[in-house]
Write a protein that holds these residues in place. Structure first.
Motif, mmCIF file in Angstrom:
data_model
loop_
_atom_site.group_PDB
_atom_site.id
_atom_site.type_symbol
_atom_site.label_atom_id
_atom_site.label_comp_id
_atom_site.label_asym_id
_atom_site.label_seq_id
_atom_site.Cartn_x
_atom_site.Cartn_y
_atom_site.Cartn_z
ATOM 1 N N LYS A 115 68.731 12.844 86.101
ATOM 2 C CA LYS A 115 68.264 12.366 84.938
ATOM 3 C C LYS A 115 66.704 12.115 84.692
ATOM 4 O O LYS A 115 66.266 12.207 83.488
ATOM 5 N N ASN A 116 66.143 11.771 85.648
ATOM 6 C CA ASN A 116 64.628 11.496 85.658
ATOM 7 C C ASN A 116 64.038 13.181 85.381
ATOM 8 O O ASN A 116 63.070 12.988 84.515
ATOM 9 N N TYR A 117 64.593 14.056 86.058
ATOM 10 C CA TYR A 117 63.912 15.267 85.714
ATOM 11 C C TYR A 117 64.206 15.803 84.101
ATOM 12 O O TYR A 117 63.188 16.033 83.615
ATOM 13 N N ASP A 118 65.323 15.243 83.732
ATOM 14 C CA ASP A 118 65.588 15.626 82.305
ATOM 15 C C ASP A 118 64.660 15.045 81.348
ATOM 16 O O ASP A 118 64.095 15.384 80.268
ATOM 17 N N PHE A 119 64.178 13.678 81.675
ATOM 18 C CA PHE A 119 63.556 12.897 80.840
ATOM 19 C C PHE A 119 62.081 13.303 80.891
ATOM 20 O O PHE A 119 61.318 13.418 79.742
ATOM 21 N N TYR A 120 61.779 13.446 82.071
ATOM 22 C CA TYR A 120 60.043 13.553 82.220
ATOM 23 C C TYR A 120 59.791 14.916 81.830
ATOM 24 O O TYR A 120 58.537 15.422 81.480
ATOM 25 N N THR A 121 60.644 16.071 81.991
ATOM 26 C CA THR A 121 60.246 17.598 81.604
ATOM 27 C C THR A 121 60.663 17.680 79.947
ATOM 28 O O THR A 121 60.127 18.561 79.285
ATOM 29 N N GLN B 252 50.140 0.521 68.294
ATOM 30 C CA GLN B 252 49.436 -0.636 68.195
ATOM 31 C C GLN B 252 47.934 -0.438 68.719
ATOM 32 O O GLN B 252 47.743 0.586 69.158
ATOM 33 N N ASN B 253 46.974 -1.256 68.572
ATOM 34 C CA ASN B 253 45.830 -1.267 68.831
ATOM 35 C C ASN B 253 45.499 -2.118 69.818
ATOM 36 O O ASN B 253 45.708 -3.383 69.957
ATOM 37 N N ARG B 254 45.019 -1.534 71.064
ATOM 38 C CA ARG B 254 44.943 -2.520 72.384
ATOM 39 C C ARG B 254 43.407 -2.063 72.839
ATOM 40 O O ARG B 254 43.350 -0.660 73.461
ATOM 41 N N TYR B 255 42.584 -2.879 73.104
ATOM 42 C CA TYR B 255 41.247 -2.759 73.811
ATOM 43 C C TYR B 255 40.565 -1.548 73.154
ATOM 44 O O TYR B 255 39.769 -0.567 73.491
ATOM 45 N N GLY B 256 40.726 -1.295 71.707
ATOM 46 C CA GLY B 256 39.833 -0.493 70.770
ATOM 47 C C GLY B 256 40.587 0.754 70.631
ATOM 48 O O GLY B 256 40.110 1.891 70.330
ATOM 49 N N ARG B 257 41.876 1.021 71.492
ATOM 50 C CA ARG B 257 42.466 2.383 71.422
ATOM 51 C C ARG B 257 44.037 1.995 70.806
ATOM 52 O O ARG B 257 44.623 1.210 70.999
ATOM 53 N N ASN B 258 44.538 3.171 70.421
ATOM 54 C CA ASN B 258 45.809 3.325 70.069
ATOM 55 C C ASN B 258 46.862 3.677 70.987
ATOM 56 O O ASN B 258 46.550 4.739 71.630
ATOM 57 N N VAL B 259 47.864 2.883 70.985
ATOM 58 C CA VAL B 259 48.652 2.975 72.031
ATOM 59 C C VAL B 259 50.266 2.886 71.551
ATOM 60 O O VAL B 259 50.449 2.363 70.524
ATOM 61 N N VAL B 260 51.114 3.354 72.525
ATOM 62 C CA VAL B 260 52.594 3.209 72.087
ATOM 63 C C VAL B 260 53.337 2.720 73.554
ATOM 64 O O VAL B 260 53.306 3.867 74.469
ATOM 65 N N ASP B 261 53.715 1.615 73.556
ATOM 66 C CA ASP B 261 54.537 1.288 74.701
ATOM 67 C C ASP B 261 55.965 1.833 74.727
ATOM 68 O O ASP B 261 56.413 1.803 73.429
ATOM 69 N N PHE B 262 56.530 2.205 75.701
ATOM 70 C CA PHE B 262 57.866 2.623 75.961
ATOM 71 C C PHE B 262 58.467 2.403 77.078
ATOM 72 O O PHE B 262 57.708 2.224 78.227
ATOM 73 N N ILE B 263 59.694 2.713 77.301
ATOM 74 C CA ILE B 263 60.438 2.548 78.584
ATOM 75 C C ILE B 263 61.202 3.798 78.684
ATOM 76 O O ILE B 263 61.655 4.616 77.699
ATOM 77 N N ASP B 264 61.377 4.378 79.855
ATOM 78 C CA ASP B 264 62.441 5.406 80.335
ATOM 79 C C ASP B 264 63.917 4.859 80.317
ATOM 80 O O ASP B 264 64.011 3.763 80.094
ATOM 81 N N PHE B 265 64.624 5.801 80.697
ATOM 82 C CA PHE B 265 66.214 5.491 80.824
ATOM 83 C C PHE B 265 66.543 4.559 81.873
ATOM 84 O O PHE B 265 67.634 3.825 81.644
ATOM 85 N N GLU B 266 65.505 4.216 82.706
ATOM 86 C CA GLU B 266 65.802 3.296 83.737
ATOM 87 C C GLU B 266 64.878 1.913 83.589
ATOM 88 O O GLU B 266 64.777 0.970 84.329
ATOM 89 N N GLY B 267 64.297 1.866 82.598
ATOM 90 C CA GLY B 267 63.209 0.570 82.208
ATOM 91 C C GLY B 267 61.940 0.956 82.800
ATOM 92 O O GLY B 267 61.480 -0.381 82.740
ATOM 93 N N GLN B 268 61.678 1.937 83.072
ATOM 94 C CA GLN B 268 60.326 2.184 83.728
ATOM 95 C C GLN B 268 59.294 1.800 82.589
ATOM 96 O O GLN B 268 59.560 2.406 81.305
ATOM 97 N N ARG B 269 58.378 1.034 82.755
ATOM 98 C CA ARG B 269 57.364 0.371 81.513
ATOM 99 C C ARG B 269 56.280 1.413 81.616
ATOM 100 O O ARG B 269 55.316 1.608 82.834
#
Length: 320
Positions: free
Chosen positions: A20-26, A110-127
């Protein structure tokens, strides 16, 4: 006088499911699996390296597979978020659509420290976080693989800042600045809590550590979806030996020189318990596989080849 560390080399995390890790990251994140190998300290588990087209230093997000790993109970004394770089703000809009399509949980742009970012998690909650390099000045990113399912102009170009959450930030500040040569370059707020930015080398998104001091949180209990360690870039083996002596001169207990075949390393923990690695930029991942077929077969360093049959017998087949 030590040469400055060049930036982030790699981040290594834990997964309970290599497939599942391979599927998500690739297939979802579009990173390339540049090396399918084993944990050299425990060859019964996979070690998977996802990166840009050839695993350039600063682009590797790696995973150890521990099938029986329990859930992570998030908290302090942790590497609490890993950022992944994309080239432009526009790319983040592409990723919002892609995350929605694949039902990836995210927090929007979101804008954080002057940069645009997107916070997200993978299928296991990896931050995780996507961070735009549109206004970045500093360490250059890598080159997305042209056979990725993600268009190259939207692809992940490498690792961005890592966030460390610790109960005693002053001790970590001291290690970063007095031992590792980072400099403080800024501060910002997340949900009312201050985050201090430290930079090394050329600086920018590929060379930052963000430190959050949180005495109000319990100590993290790591498991699947947690980060094991972060590594910083050293030019070559000669410089690495100098770093080993430098750490010893500061009373930092460490592993000493460690041969990893794809790079050379030294490991040590700072006083909050965060595991750091210093790793050389080379030799790289093409010493045992050609560029065209990186990650397609189980690669073993030469000193494990005589154990290949035994090692493979303990691994669940992973088709890549």
């Amino acid at each position: 006088m030590m040469k400055p560390l060049k930036g982030i080399h790699h981040v290594s995390a834990l997964t309970a499911n290599a497939e599942k890790n391979y599927d998500f990251y690739t297939k979802i994140l579009g990173m390339r699996l540049v090396k399918k190998t084993v944990n050299q300290d425990d060859t019964s588990m996979y070690h998977l390296f996802y990166a840009d087209e050839r695993g350039n230093p600063g682009t590797d997000l790696t995973f150890f597979e521990i099938p029986n790993a329990g859930r992570t109970y998030q908290g302090t004394r942790s590497i609490s978020q890993t950022a992944l770089r994309v080239s432009t703000d526009e790319a983040l809009h592409y990723w919002i659509d892609r995350f929605n399509k694949y039902q990836v949980k995210h927090e929007g742009i979101q804008n954080r420290y002057g940069r645009n970012v997107v916070d997200f998690i993978d299928f296991e909650g990896q931050r995780l976080q996507l961070i735009s390099d549109e206004r970045n000045i500093g360490v250059k990113g890598g080159v997305p693989w042209d056979q990725s399912p993600v268009p190259t102009d939207k692809g992940i170009t490498g690792l961005g800042p890592v966030q460390l959450t610790v109960p005693r930030p002053e001790k970590l500040y001291k290690t970063l600045t007095e031992v590792l040569g980072f400099i403080e370059t800024g501060r910002f707020q997340i949900e009312g809590h201050e985050v201090v930015v430290f930079s090394t080398g050329e600086g920018g998104t590929g060379a930052e550590v963000h430190v959050s001091g949180r005495e109000d949180l319990p100590v993290e209990r790591p498991g699947r979806g947690s980060v094991h360690h972060v590594a910083f870039r050293v030019e070559n083996e000669e410089d690495l030996h100098k770093w080993v002596r430098h750490l010893e001169s500061h009373g930092m207990m460490n592993s000493g020189f460690v041969e990893r075949y794809y790079f050379r390393s030294v490991y040590f923990r700072e006083s909050n318990g965060i595991l750091f690695e210093l790793a050389t930029d080379g030799p790289g991942f093409e010493g045992d596989e050609p560029f065209e077929t990186l990650g397609e077969n189980l690669a073993l360093p030469p000193y494990f080849e005589d154990q290949r049959e035994s090692i493979e017998s303990k691994l669940k087949p992973l088709t890549t």
